[in-house]
Design a protein around this motif. Structure first.
Motif, PDB file in Angstrom:
ATOM      1  N   UNK A   1      10.955  -3.529   0.719  1.00  0.00           N
ATOM      2  CA  UNK A   1       9.468  -3.208   0.499  1.00  0.00           C
ATOM      3  C   UNK A   1       8.981  -2.148   1.350  1.00  0.00           C
ATOM      4  N   UNK A   2       7.883  -1.589   0.569  1.00  0.00           N
ATOM      5  CA  UNK A   2       7.590  -0.469   1.220  1.00  0.00           C
ATOM      6  C   UNK A   2       5.715  -0.487   1.299  1.00  0.00           C
ATOM      7  N   UNK A   3       5.343  -0.393   2.620  1.00  0.00           N
ATOM      8  CA  UNK A   3       4.015  -0.556   2.487  1.00  0.00           C
ATOM      9  C   UNK A   3       3.315   0.947   2.675  1.00  0.00           C
ATOM     10  N   UNK A   4       2.382   1.252   2.074  1.00  0.00           N
ATOM     11  CA  UNK A   4       1.728   2.421   1.983  1.00  0.00           C
ATOM     12  C   UNK A   4       0.318   2.539   2.375  1.00  0.00           C
ATOM     13  N   UNK A   5      -0.093   2.873   3.622  1.00  0.00           N
ATOM     14  CA  UNK A   5      -1.400   2.809   3.819  1.00  0.00           C
ATOM     15  C   UNK A   5      -2.088   4.042   3.369  1.00  0.00           C
ATOM     16  N   UNK A   6      -3.543   4.148   3.224  1.00  0.00           N
ATOM     17  CA  UNK A   6      -4.282   4.955   2.235  1.00  0.00           C
ATOM     18  C   UNK A   6      -4.085   4.459   0.824  1.00  0.00           C
ATOM     19  N   UNK A   7      -3.673   3.557   0.508  1.00  0.00           N
ATOM     20  CA  UNK A   7      -3.169   2.970  -0.715  1.00  0.00           C
ATOM     21  C   UNK A   7      -4.164   3.504  -2.008  1.00  0.00           C
ATOM     22  N   UNK A   8      -5.336   3.063  -1.854  1.00  0.00           N
ATOM     23  CA  UNK A   8      -6.356   3.502  -2.956  1.00  0.00           C
ATOM     24  C   UNK A   8      -6.147   5.207  -3.111  1.00  0.00           C
ATOM     25  N   UNK A   9      -6.403   6.187  -2.236  1.00  0.00           N
ATOM     26  CA  UNK A   9      -6.144   7.417  -2.240  1.00  0.00           C
ATOM     27  C   UNK A   9      -4.981   7.793  -2.966  1.00  0.00           C
ATOM     28  N   UNK A  10      -3.686   7.312  -2.504  1.00  0.00           N
ATOM     29  CA  UNK A  10      -2.611   7.584  -3.107  1.00  0.00           C
ATOM     30  C   UNK A  10      -2.309   7.260  -4.442  1.00  0.00           C
ATOM     31  N   UNK A  11      -2.757   6.195  -4.833  1.00  0.00           N
ATOM     32  CA  UNK A  11      -2.917   5.584  -6.080  1.00  0.00           C
ATOM     33  C   UNK A  11      -3.815   6.713  -7.021  1.00  0.00           C
ATOM     34  N   UNK A  12      -4.965   7.006  -6.669  1.00  0.00           N
ATOM     35  CA  UNK A  12      -6.107   7.776  -7.242  1.00  0.00           C
ATOM     36  C   UNK A  12      -5.538   9.410  -7.435  1.00  0.00           C
ATOM     37  N   UNK A  13      -4.378   9.605  -6.541  1.00  0.00           N
ATOM     38  CA  UNK A  13      -4.007  11.164  -6.519  1.00  0.00           C
ATOM     39  C   UNK A  13      -2.400  11.122  -6.939  1.00  0.00           C
ATOM     40  N   UNK A  14      -2.139  10.189  -7.783  1.00  0.00           N
ATOM     41  CA  UNK A  14      -0.957  10.179  -8.667  1.00  0.00           C
ATOM     42  C   UNK A  14       0.422   9.883  -7.843  1.00  0.00           C
ATOM     43  N   UNK A  15       0.240   9.326  -6.561  1.00  0.00           N
ATOM     44  CA  UNK A  15       1.644   8.984  -6.091  1.00  0.00           C
ATOM     45  C   UNK A  15       2.447   8.092  -6.692  1.00  0.00           C
ATOM     46  N   UNK A  16       1.769   6.814  -6.999  1.00  0.00           N
ATOM     47  CA  UNK A  16       2.534   5.792  -7.983  1.00  0.00           C
ATOM     48  C   UNK A  16       3.262   6.300  -9.057  1.00  0.00           C
ATOM     49  N   UNK A  17       2.387   7.160  -9.934  1.00  0.00           N
ATOM     50  CA  UNK A  17       3.177   7.756 -11.061  1.00  0.00           C
ATOM     51  C   UNK A  17       4.203   8.542 -10.620  1.00  0.00           C
ATOM     52  N   UNK A  18       4.126   9.138  -9.636  1.00  0.00           N
ATOM     53  CA  UNK A  18       5.346   9.915  -9.265  1.00  0.00           C
ATOM     54  C   UNK A  18       6.593   9.016  -8.989  1.00  0.00           C
ATOM     55  N   UNK A  19       6.336   7.957  -8.262  1.00  0.00           N
ATOM     56  CA  UNK A  19       7.229   7.054  -7.635  1.00  0.00           C
ATOM     57  C   UNK A  19       8.131   6.269  -8.591  1.00  0.00           C
ATOM     58  N   UNK A  20       6.961   5.770  -9.525  1.00  0.00           N
ATOM     59  CA  UNK A  20       7.672   4.877 -10.734  1.00  0.00           C
ATOM     60  C   UNK A  20       8.365   5.856 -11.677  1.00  0.00           C
ATOM     61  N   UNK A  21       8.073   7.123 -11.808  1.00  0.00           N
ATOM     62  CA  UNK A  21       8.837   8.002 -12.542  1.00  0.00           C
ATOM     63  C   UNK A  21      10.249   8.470 -11.697  1.00  0.00           C
ATOM     64  N   UNK A  22      10.251   8.281 -10.572  1.00  0.00           N
ATOM     65  CA  UNK A  22      11.487   8.616 -10.072  1.00  0.00           C
ATOM     66  C   UNK A  22      12.503   7.350 -10.038  1.00  0.00           C
ATOM     67  N   UNK A  23      11.713   6.291 -10.086  1.00  0.00           N
ATOM     68  CA  UNK A  23      12.533   5.005  -9.992  1.00  0.00           C
ATOM     69  C   UNK A  23      13.203   4.863 -11.444  1.00  0.00           C
ATOM     70  N   UNK A  24      12.413   5.199 -12.339  1.00  0.00           N
ATOM     71  CA  UNK A  24      12.711   4.853 -13.734  1.00  0.00           C
ATOM     72  C   UNK A  24      13.900   5.845 -14.112  1.00  0.00           C
ATOM     73  N   UNK A  25      14.001   7.069 -13.418  1.00  0.00           N
ATOM     74  CA  UNK A  25      14.925   7.938 -13.680  1.00  0.00           C
ATOM     75  C   UNK A  25      16.084   7.602 -12.738  1.00  0.00           C
ATOM     76  N   UNK A  26      16.187   6.816 -12.053  1.00  0.00           N
ATOM     77  CA  UNK A  26      17.669   6.412 -11.113  1.00  0.00           C
ATOM     78  C   UNK A  26      17.343   7.528  -9.786  1.00  0.00           C
ATOM     79  N   UNK A  27      16.381   8.305  -9.586  1.00  0.00           N
ATOM     80  CA  UNK A  27      16.396   9.217  -8.468  1.00  0.00           C
ATOM     81  C   UNK A  27      16.233   8.523  -7.147  1.00  0.00           C
ATOM     82  N   UNK A  28      15.611   7.544  -7.072  1.00  0.00           N
ATOM     83  CA  UNK A  28      15.328   6.669  -5.657  1.00  0.00           C
ATOM     84  C   UNK A  28      15.626   5.405  -6.006  1.00  0.00           C
ATOM     85  N   UNK A  29      15.928   4.536  -5.134  1.00  0.00           N
ATOM     86  CA  UNK A  29      16.270   3.100  -5.235  1.00  0.00           C
ATOM     87  C   UNK A  29      15.042   2.159  -5.747  1.00  0.00           C
ATOM     88  N   UNK A  30      15.305   1.304  -6.306  1.00  0.00           N
ATOM     89  CA  UNK A  30      14.243   0.101  -6.633  1.00  0.00           C
ATOM     90  C   UNK A  30      13.399  -0.270  -5.283  1.00  0.00           C
TER      91      UNK A  30
END
Length: 245
Positions: free
Chosen positions: A56-85
């Motif tokens: 489990x990974x805790x991300x502070x400034x969570x709303x700003x990260x979400x609004x600025x595309x961080x989770x889109x990038x993280x989820x895409x990297x996970x889907x492509x197998x480039x980072x662990x689940x």
């Protein structure tokens, strides 16, 4: 021993299963904190399979990260197998009622914010997602002043075994270097990052003190600035380092 990488650069509501991204997303939840005396918004993503025992990974400034595309990038990297689940807990600093940003109140070496994590946020989040993790299965990521908060946590609690301090700025808390120096924390994995015209002097000081404590470090130096374009380009390295045993 550090490595340097040069790069360019009753609450939860399940909204749905994103098959294209391999992610379970939940709505923002307003968690009432008795410690802080206010509501804190939290949003949780399960990236990858439905396995409940993921790290489990805790991300502070969570709303700003979400609004600025961080989770889109993280989820895409996970889907492509480039980072662990992993499961991601985004912790907002924005008070939804007043729209006031409380990041300075939370991040400037605040023992109440630490106690909120210890006694309220972590038990609440992990109870629904496979139970409490060990420190080695739990990471904290902070950007800018959030990196100061992560530095403070690294000195003051053993809840987290892994930290990422992205462009950390430490001047608001004069005692944090001393706190780390005298900390009993051992065997942490820590990512430090800085971009061009960014937070070099803070990273150099933190790198020196963490090395002296014998922690495992990875330092990223980029050609980016103090912005989300820079930070979003670091997720592959940051999360790969934190989540790989």
């Amino acid at each position: 021993m550090g490595t340097r990488l040069l790069t360019v650069l009753p609450f939860f509501l399940l909204l749905g299963f994103w098959t294209s991204l391999g992610a379970q997303q939940q709505d923002w939840t307003s968690l009432h904190s008795e410690v802080l005396g206010l509501l804190v918004d939290v949003k949780i993503y399960g990236a990858g399979s439905n396995r409940s025992e993921k790290p489990i990974v805790y991300l502070t400034d969570g709303k700003k990260l979400l609004d600025n595309g961080a989770m889109d990038t993280i989820l895409d990297l996970t889907r492509k197998g480039m980072i662990p689940e992993a499961t991601y807990v985004l912790v907002s600093t924005i008070n939804r009622a007043s729209e006031k940003d409380l990041r300075n109140q939370f991040f400037f070496c605040n023992p109440d914010y630490l106690r909120f994590f210890e006694t309220e946020l972590i038990p609440f989040s992990e109870a629904k997602h496979g139970g409490l993790r060990t420190p080695s299965e739990r990471s904290l990521v902070g950007i800018s002043f959030g990196g100061l908060n992560a530095a403070y946590f690294s000195a003051m609690t053993d809840l987290f075994g892994n930290y990422a301090l992205l462009s950390p700025v430490t001047y608001p808390c004069k005692d944090v270097i001393a706190d780390i120096s005298f900390s009993a924390s051992k065997e942490l994995k820590i990512v430090l990052s800085t971009g061009k015209n960014d937070a070099e002097r803070y990273v150099d000081e933190l790198e020196g003190i963490y090395k002296s404590k014998g922690h495992t470090l990875s330092t990223i130096e980029t050609n980016g600035q103090h912005d989300f374009e820079n930070w979003n380009g670091q997720w592959k390295h940051v999360l790969g380092f934190l989540l790989t045993k």
